[in-house]
Write a protein that holds these residues in place. Structure first.
Motif, short mmCIF file in Angstrom:
data_model
loop_
_atom_site.label_atom_id
_atom_site.label_comp_id
_atom_site.label_asym_id
_atom_site.label_seq_id
_atom_site.Cartn_x
_atom_site.Cartn_y
_atom_site.Cartn_z
N MET A 246 0.84 -1.17 0.00
CA MET A 246 0.00 0.00 0.00
C MET A 246 0.89 1.24 0.00
N ALA A 247 0.60 2.15 -0.91
CA ALA A 247 1.43 3.35 -1.04
C ALA A 247 1.10 4.33 0.08
N ARG A 248 2.10 5.00 0.54
CA ARG A 248 1.91 6.00 1.58
C ARG A 248 1.60 7.34 0.93
N MET A 249 0.87 8.20 1.65
CA MET A 249 0.55 9.53 1.14
C MET A 249 1.77 10.43 1.25
N THR A 250 1.85 11.32 0.30
CA THR A 250 2.88 12.34 0.40
C THR A 250 2.40 13.40 1.38
N GLU A 251 3.27 14.25 1.79
CA GLU A 251 2.91 15.33 2.71
C GLU A 251 1.85 16.24 2.08
N GLU A 252 1.99 16.50 0.78
CA GLU A 252 1.02 17.34 0.07
C GLU A 252 -0.37 16.67 0.05
N GLU A 253 -0.42 15.38 -0.22
CA GLU A 253 -1.69 14.65 -0.23
C GLU A 253 -2.33 14.65 1.15
N ALA A 254 -1.53 14.46 2.17
CA ALA A 254 -2.04 14.46 3.54
C ALA A 254 -2.60 15.84 3.91
N ASP A 255 -1.94 16.89 3.49
CA ASP A 255 -2.43 18.24 3.75
C ASP A 255 -3.77 18.49 3.05
N ARG A 256 -3.88 18.05 1.78
CA ARG A 256 -5.13 18.22 1.05
C ARG A 256 -6.27 17.44 1.70
N LEU A 257 -5.98 16.22 2.14
CA LEU A 257 -6.98 15.40 2.80
C LEU A 257 -7.40 16.03 4.13
N ASP A 258 -6.44 16.52 4.87
CA ASP A 258 -6.74 17.19 6.13
C ASP A 258 -7.62 18.41 5.90
N GLU A 259 -7.30 19.19 4.88
CA GLU A 259 -8.09 20.38 4.57
C GLU A 259 -9.51 19.99 4.15
N LEU A 260 -9.64 18.94 3.36
CA LEU A 260 -10.96 18.47 2.93
C LEU A 260 -11.81 18.08 4.14
N TRP A 261 -11.25 17.28 5.04
CA TRP A 261 -12.03 16.84 6.20
C TRP A 261 -12.27 17.97 7.20
N THR A 262 -11.40 18.94 7.24
CA THR A 262 -11.58 20.07 8.15
C THR A 262 -12.68 21.00 7.65
N LYS A 263 -12.76 21.19 6.34
CA LYS A 263 -13.72 22.14 5.78
C LYS A 263 -15.08 21.52 5.45
N THR A 264 -15.16 20.23 5.35
CA THR A 264 -16.44 19.59 5.03
C THR A 264 -16.85 18.67 6.16
N THR A 265 -18.14 18.64 6.42
CA THR A 265 -18.67 17.77 7.46
C THR A 265 -19.08 16.46 6.82
#
Length: 76
Positions: free
Chosen positions: A1-20
């Motif tokens: 399983m591939a690990r997320m890059t730092e940029e991908e993790a930041d985008r995912l964090d932003e998505l979950w933070t801004k959307t319920t």
């Protein structure tokens, strides 16, 4: 399983933070459908209430309320 890059993790964090996230699909779950009766209620009564509620497109609480109001009106 591939690990997320730092940029991908930041985008995912932003998505979950801004959307319920939606956790309720509008459909009741198993326990709501099958075990939402009082502990003091026997299985026959619970099944009867569920059948009445399903037939009338109401909740068991509404059916119980109607039954109680009918009994109170009959006594008065």
């Amino acid at each position: 399983m591939a690990r997320m890059t730092e940029e991908e993790a930041d985008r995912l964090d932003e998505l979950w933070t801004k959307t319920t996230p939606k956790i309720n699909t509008g459909k009741p779950g198993y326990f709501t459908q099958h075990m939402a009766h009082l502990v003091e209620l026997d299985n026959f009564s619970a099944a009867y209430l569920r059948a009445c509620a399903d037939a009338a497109h109401k909740t068991p609480t509404q059916i119980i309320g109607e039954m109680v109001r009918e009994r109170v009106a009959a006594v008065e």
